[in-house]
Structure formats: C-alpha cells, structure tokens
Write a protein that holds these residues in place. Structure first.
Motif, PDB file in Angstrom:
ATOM      1  N   ARG A 286      31.975  49.009  29.850  1.00 27.66           N
ATOM      2  CA  ARG A 286      33.433  49.168  29.855  1.00 27.66           C
ATOM      3  C   ARG A 286      33.819  50.635  29.879  1.00 27.66           C
ATOM      4  NH1 ARG A 286      34.459  45.591  24.980  1.00 27.66           N
ATOM      5  NH2 ARG A 286      33.277  43.843  25.717  1.00 27.66           N
TER       6      ARG A 286
ATOM      7  N   PRO B 160      29.933  47.353  25.839  1.00 25.10           N
ATOM      8  CA  PRO B 160      30.849  48.472  25.545  1.00 25.10           C
ATOM      9  C   PRO B 160      30.563  49.710  26.401  1.00 25.10           C
ATOM     10  CG  PRO B 160      30.187  47.437  23.509  1.00 25.10           C
ATOM     11  CD  PRO B 160      29.376  46.797  24.603  1.00 25.10           C
TER      12      PRO B 160
ATOM     13  N   HIS C  90      38.914  37.737  31.485  1.00 23.48           N
ATOM     14  CA  HIS C  90      38.985  39.009  32.201  1.00 23.48           C
ATOM     15  C   HIS C  90      37.565  39.502  32.432  1.00 23.48           C
ATOM     16  CE1 HIS C  90      39.989  43.170  33.078  1.00 23.48           C
ATOM     17  NE2 HIS C  90      41.190  42.719  33.363  1.00 23.48           N
TER      18      HIS C  90
ATOM     19  N   VAL D 103      33.417  51.958  33.379  1.00 22.20           N
ATOM     20  CA  VAL D 103      34.497  51.526  34.264  1.00 22.20           C
ATOM     21  C   VAL D 103      35.762  52.336  33.984  1.00 22.20           C
ATOM     22  CG1 VAL D 103      36.055  49.603  34.797  1.00 22.20           C
ATOM     23  CG2 VAL D 103      33.594  49.205  34.643  1.00 22.20           C
ATOM     24  N   VAL D 104      36.091  52.517  32.721  1.00 18.74           N
ATOM     25  CA  VAL D 104      37.286  53.290  32.356  1.00 18.74           C
ATOM     26  C   VAL D 104      37.141  54.737  32.838  1.00 18.74           C
ATOM     27  CG1 VAL D 104      38.588  54.229  30.397  1.00 18.74           C
ATOM     28  CG2 VAL D 104      37.947  51.812  30.442  1.00 18.74           C
TER      29      VAL D 104
ATOM     30  N   LEU E 183      36.215  42.378  32.454  1.00 14.49           N
ATOM     31  CA  LEU E 183      35.743  43.438  31.559  1.00 14.49           C
ATOM     32  C   LEU E 183      35.211  42.886  30.239  1.00 14.49           C
ATOM     33  CD1 LEU E 183      38.292  46.358  31.985  1.00 14.49           C
ATOM     34  CD2 LEU E 183      35.972  46.192  32.857  1.00 14.49           C
ATOM     35  N   HIS E 184      35.610  41.681  29.871  1.00 22.02           N
ATOM     36  CA  HIS E 184      35.117  41.079  28.627  1.00 22.02           C
ATOM     37  C   HIS E 184      33.626  40.764  28.697  1.00 22.02           C
ATOM     38  CE1 HIS E 184      38.930  40.849  26.621  1.00 22.02           C
ATOM     39  NE2 HIS E 184      39.480  40.227  27.660  1.00 22.02           N
TER      40      HIS E 184
ATOM     41  N   LEU F 202      31.394  42.688  30.114  1.00 24.61           N
ATOM     42  CA  LEU F 202      30.614  43.924  30.121  1.00 24.61           C
ATOM     43  C   LEU F 202      30.275  44.374  28.697  1.00 24.61           C
ATOM     44  CD1 LEU F 202      32.497  46.049  32.790  1.00 24.61           C
ATOM     45  CD2 LEU F 202      30.285  44.942  33.038  1.00 24.61           C
TER      46      LEU F 202
END
Length: 100
Positions: free
Chosen positions: A20, A17, A10, A23-24, A12-13, A15
């Motif tokens: 991430r 922390p 994926h 992005v969230v 996001l893995h 990136l």
C-alpha cells in the motif's frame, strides 16, 4: 456471515502495508510530475503537450521528458535571445516585428 454484505472489496485491502505504501508513493510521485509538467506546458501555451500530458499516465516518465527535454530547449532559446539583446543594446521587441 460475510461482513461486506455483498459489497466488493477495494483492491488496496488485499495488499500488504508495504505494498500500500508503494502504491501511495507511486501515485504521489506521478501527481507531482504531472502537476509540474502540465503547469509548465500551460504557461508556455503548448496545447498539444498539455493534452498529451493530461491524457497519459506514465508514472512521471513523459512528464519528466517534457520538463527536462522539450521545455528546456525553449528556455535556451529565450536565454540566447535575451543575451543577444543585452550585448547589442537593442530593446526587446515583445512579440512585435522589427521596424526597418
């Protein structure tokens, strides 16, 4: 030996922390604006705006433009009409034409 067993990772893995979290936060920000603007467009019966807001993803920019620009103009007209009706003492027409 590869622990993924041929599965794609994926994105996001890869990136950090903090990446991430960014992005969230961007997704949450976009969903909040999109939800508010689409709800308001649906309430106003504005099918073209509802469709445009549904099909575009501008991280809240178009949604904010609708909420603070386009929708606000419609509300000003409603408030002006209500003020006129209050000052003149006329009853609201509720979508009916004026009888003369």
């Amino acid at each position: 030996m590869n622990s993924n067993h041929g599965r794609a990772r994926h994105p996001l893995h890869d990136l950090t922390p903090s990446g991430r979290a960014l992005v969230v936060a961007a997704v949450a920000w976009s969903l909040a604006w999109k939800g508010a603007s689409m709800w308001r467009a649906a309430r106003n019966g504005s099918k073209p705006w509802f469709t445009a807001l549904l099909l575009t993803n501008t991280v809240g920019v178009l949604d904010a433009a609708y909420l603070f620009g386009v929708d606000r103009r419609g509300r000003r007209r409603e408030v002006a009409e209500e003020t006129i009706l209050e000052r003149t003492g006329e009853p609201a027409q509720l979508g009916r034409t004026q009888e003369t």
